[in-house]
Design a protein around this motif. Structure first.
Motif, PDB file in Angstrom:
ATOM      1  N   GLU A  71       0.831  -1.213   0.000  1.00 44.29           N
ATOM      2  CA  GLU A  71       0.000   0.000   0.000  1.00 44.29           C
ATOM      3  C   GLU A  71       0.862   1.258   0.000  1.00 44.29           C
ATOM      4  O   GLU A  71       0.515   2.246  -0.662  1.00 44.29           O
ATOM      5  N   ALA A  72       1.976   1.236   0.716  1.00 48.58           N
ATOM      6  CA  ALA A  72       2.879   2.392   0.711  1.00 48.58           C
ATOM      7  C   ALA A  72       3.447   2.617  -0.685  1.00 48.58           C
ATOM      8  O   ALA A  72       3.548   3.759  -1.146  1.00 48.58           O
ATOM      9  N   ALA A  75       0.695   4.165  -2.798  1.00 53.30           N
ATOM     10  CA  ALA A  75       0.479   5.575  -2.443  1.00 53.30           C
ATOM     11  C   ALA A  75       1.620   6.442  -2.959  1.00 53.30           C
ATOM     12  O   ALA A  75       1.380   7.549  -3.484  1.00 53.30           O
ATOM     13  N   HIS A 117      -9.225   2.709  -1.247  1.00 55.08           N
ATOM     14  CA  HIS A 117      -7.948   2.011  -1.423  1.00 55.08           C
ATOM     15  C   HIS A 117      -7.748   1.597  -2.872  1.00 55.08           C
ATOM     16  O   HIS A 117      -6.650   1.769  -3.423  1.00 55.08           O
ATOM     17  N   GLU A 160      -5.860   8.289   9.133  1.00 54.74           N
ATOM     18  CA  GLU A 160      -4.798   7.788   8.244  1.00 54.74           C
ATOM     19  C   GLU A 160      -5.054   8.237   6.811  1.00 54.74           C
ATOM     20  O   GLU A 160      -4.134   8.657   6.098  1.00 54.74           O
ATOM     21  N   HIS A 161      -6.297   8.138   6.390  1.00 49.65           N
ATOM     22  CA  HIS A 161      -6.661   8.548   5.030  1.00 49.65           C
ATOM     23  C   HIS A 161      -6.343  10.028   4.798  1.00 49.65           C
ATOM     24  O   HIS A 161      -5.874  10.398   3.719  1.00 49.65           O
ATOM     25  N   ILE A 164      -2.792  10.452   4.007  1.00 48.23           N
ATOM     26  CA  ILE A 164      -2.485   9.890   2.680  1.00 48.23           C
ATOM     27  C   ILE A 164      -2.982  10.828   1.585  1.00 48.23           C
ATOM     28  O   ILE A 164      -2.258  11.107   0.618  1.00 48.23           O
TER      29      ILE A 164
END
Length: 170
Positions: A71-72, A75, A117, A160-161, A164
């Motif tokens: 996921e990192a 992103a 996501h 968290e979102h 991001i």
């Protein structure tokens, strides 16, 4: 349909999903003389239904760790490659998550969270990375469910979102 971790499944159903005619499939049913076969995901035993393996603590933690790395990467690539359309979609889904968070609607929040996501994965511009990340995310659904049911998880997830979205938008 795919089976949940720890559940039983019917190989005939899997064979049909794979496009094989009904009946034993030499491709899916290996010769198991007096023993069993496991690939870490499915355990096959002669004359018995197969079992989807349960994961131990180490394997579960490793999946979460791998998911974080994937996921990192998505992103980071999304921040570098995303189009304005990608950003608009991500911002729209973030706003939808916020509405569900404020309304206290856990089911709707996590449904929108899946789309959020997926939009980041697609925004990475790397179809293979996006597909692998989505596949792992879907396979971890049962592992994430208890964490997602925790009282403050929606709030923490939304926070968290926000970080991001800020990183992707700048």
């Amino acid at each position: 349909a795919p089976t949940r971790v720890g559940g039983r499944h019917d190989l005939v159903v899997w064979a049909r999903l794979a496009g094989d005619p009904p009946g034993p499939s030499s491709r899916l049913l290996p010769d198991l003389p007096g023993g069993s076969l496991t690939d870490g995901l499915i355990t096959l035993r002669p004359h018995q239904r197969s079992i989807v393996s349960t994961l131990g603590l180490t394997e579960s933690l490793q999946r979460f760790e791998t998911m974080g790395v994937l996921e990192a990467a998505c992103a980071e690539l999304c921040a570098l490659r995303r189009s304005e359309g990608d950003l608009e979609e991500i911002l729209s889904l973030h706003a939808l998550c916020e509405r569900h968070e404020l309304a206290g609607d856990t089911a709707a929040y996590f449904a929108a969270n899946e789309d959020f996501h997926a939009a980041i994965y697609q925004g990475s511009g790397n179809a293979h990375l996006a597909a692998q990340t989505l596949e792992l995310r879907q396979s971890m659904q049962d592992l994430r469910a208890p964490r997602d049911a925790q009282p403050l998880r929606r709030r923490d997830s939304f926070a968290e979102h926000a970080r991001i979205v800020e990183a992707i938008g700048n």
